[in-house]
Design a protein around this motif. Sequence first.
Motif, mmCIF file in Angstrom:
data_model
loop_
_atom_site.group_PDB
_atom_site.id
_atom_site.type_symbol
_atom_site.label_atom_id
_atom_site.label_comp_id
_atom_site.label_asym_id
_atom_site.label_seq_id
_atom_site.Cartn_x
_atom_site.Cartn_y
_atom_site.Cartn_z
ATOM 1 N N SER A 141 10.605 9.135 -10.455
ATOM 2 C CA SER A 141 10.195 8.749 -11.807
ATOM 3 C C SER A 141 10.079 7.233 -11.924
ATOM 4 O O SER A 141 9.125 6.711 -12.506
ATOM 5 C CB SER A 141 11.210 9.255 -12.839
ATOM 6 O OG SER A 141 11.363 10.643 -12.735
ATOM 7 N N THR A 144 7.059 5.996 -9.905
ATOM 8 C CA THR A 144 5.811 6.297 -10.623
ATOM 9 C C THR A 144 5.607 5.309 -11.767
ATOM 10 O O THR A 144 4.488 4.852 -12.012
ATOM 11 C CB THR A 144 5.843 7.747 -11.148
ATOM 12 O OG1 THR A 144 5.905 8.610 -10.012
ATOM 13 C CG2 THR A 144 4.633 8.088 -11.987
ATOM 14 N N PHE A 145 6.687 4.976 -12.450
ATOM 15 C CA PHE A 145 6.584 3.994 -13.536
ATOM 16 C C PHE A 145 6.063 2.662 -12.973
ATOM 17 O O PHE A 145 5.153 2.046 -13.535
ATOM 18 C CB PHE A 145 7.952 3.829 -14.204
ATOM 19 C CG PHE A 145 7.954 2.933 -15.413
ATOM 20 C CD1 PHE A 145 6.878 2.890 -16.287
ATOM 21 C CD2 PHE A 145 9.052 2.123 -15.684
ATOM 22 C CE1 PHE A 145 6.880 2.054 -17.404
ATOM 23 C CE2 PHE A 145 9.073 1.287 -16.793
ATOM 24 C CZ PHE A 145 7.980 1.249 -17.646
ATOM 25 N N ALA A 186 5.877 8.209 -17.464
ATOM 26 C CA ALA A 186 5.462 6.858 -17.042
ATOM 27 C C ALA A 186 4.317 6.364 -17.924
ATOM 28 O O ALA A 186 4.263 5.188 -18.287
ATOM 29 C CB ALA A 186 5.051 6.872 -15.567
#
Length: 472
Positions: A141, A144-145, A186
Amino acid sequence: MNNDDFRKWGHVAADWAADYRATLGERPVRAPLHPGRVLDALPSTAPERGEAMEAIVADFENLIIPGMTHWQHPRFFAYFPANAPAPSVIAEQYANAIAAQCMLWQTSPAATELETRMMEWLRDALGLSKGFTGVINDSASSATFSAVLMMRERATSGTGNSKGLAGQKTLRVYASREVHSSIDKAIWMAGIGIDNLVRIPVAGKTRAMDAAALDAAITADLAAGHLPCGIIACVGGTSVGGTDNIEAVVAVARKHNLFVYVDAAWAGSAMICEEYRHFWQGIDGVDALVFNPHKWLGTQFDCAVLFVKEPSHLAQTLAIRPDYLKTQGADGIVNYSELSTVLGRRFRALKIWFLLRSYGIAALRDVIRNHVAWAEKLAAMLSKAPDMRIVTNPMLSLFSFRHEPASVADLDAHNLALVKAINDDGRIYLTQSSLEGRTIIRFQCGSFDMREADVDVAYQAITEVAAKLNAS
Ligand SMILES: Cc1ncc(COP(=O)(O)O)c(C=O)c1O
């Protein structure tokens, strides 16, 4: 606690860990569902005076452990795994003892340089080109952000960070519905807005984005005056293993000069086996990708790797250099926090090093190949079982099925009830998902302690519980 007691309780914890792992297969995989039971048993305020370790450890055994779902259980077939074989655990024990904060080279020179070398080892093990540079994140996560921020800043020439998005053209990102919910998050967090995550329809058995539809969506957005900024593809989507055609996505991206990011959080580990690399054919053409060694490769949670082609672009997006974070008197250093959304970083490279050296890549390939073979075996067995239907064929070690007895009117409710009954039975642990509006049951195998016989237990548990449910 003095150092003698630290040693004593360290030994107690190590003995407990070995006993726990040795007896794990005898426990029910999932904790029984009693919401509030642990909470109710805990005092509502912290103690004013310190308590004896004996009491704390006894409560850990008696109160906490019965309320845990056992992720290292050999028959954990639910979510993608979070494997922690012994060498990783031991590495974490060392990292815990040192308790370093690895934000800058100077705060942890050896951790930084080990991270650099481990990123090269992993890049080469996955068969990626030397053009990729890696950085460890806590989770996919977070990676991806970072990637979404990178694509935002590339499209806005860095003015997203400086001026914000107000007054800019509307940014647009493209992905199918097979991508994980961390992509949606994101997009929220990057200020792009979920309405600007354009969902591209999928086609074919792999549930890949339709390249012509992707091209058409970008062209339409350009005509509408929007600012397309990137495409997010997946290899091994969470629900049923949806996998985009990376070559086709890259071709569309090149045409429109867009950033491509690939989420291979789970399936990426399998790319240490050359025979599975066709799943991400064309990967060297993407700008960034994530894979989680903490899922299938066996580096204890947490450990996700973001590979990028242009680390300088990642630094332009995320690096911030106040005086108190500068290192005097050392040139040519990397500060990995400058390539991360967070400043503080755990010493995660150590467990990669212990794992890769202790197993060797060849043994890790065998682990993954076995899981794939065993998932295929179970799918073949279930396909012949009464009223069972394989809905999606194995993608690596993940497939989905449904129980469809003719006597049942509401098959979605029936399959949800079946998942609950299987998990209450305790021998195995599965999860449900949905595909085109219908309930399906996911099966994936990936536990390092799993053996082929566990597939037979899974078959018995699924078919016996299904028959019982049908008869009730
Ligand atoms: C394909 C995929 N991407 C991303 C994630 C999110 O991973 P993390 O928990 O490391 O953020 C998951 C979680 O299972 C996943 O399956």
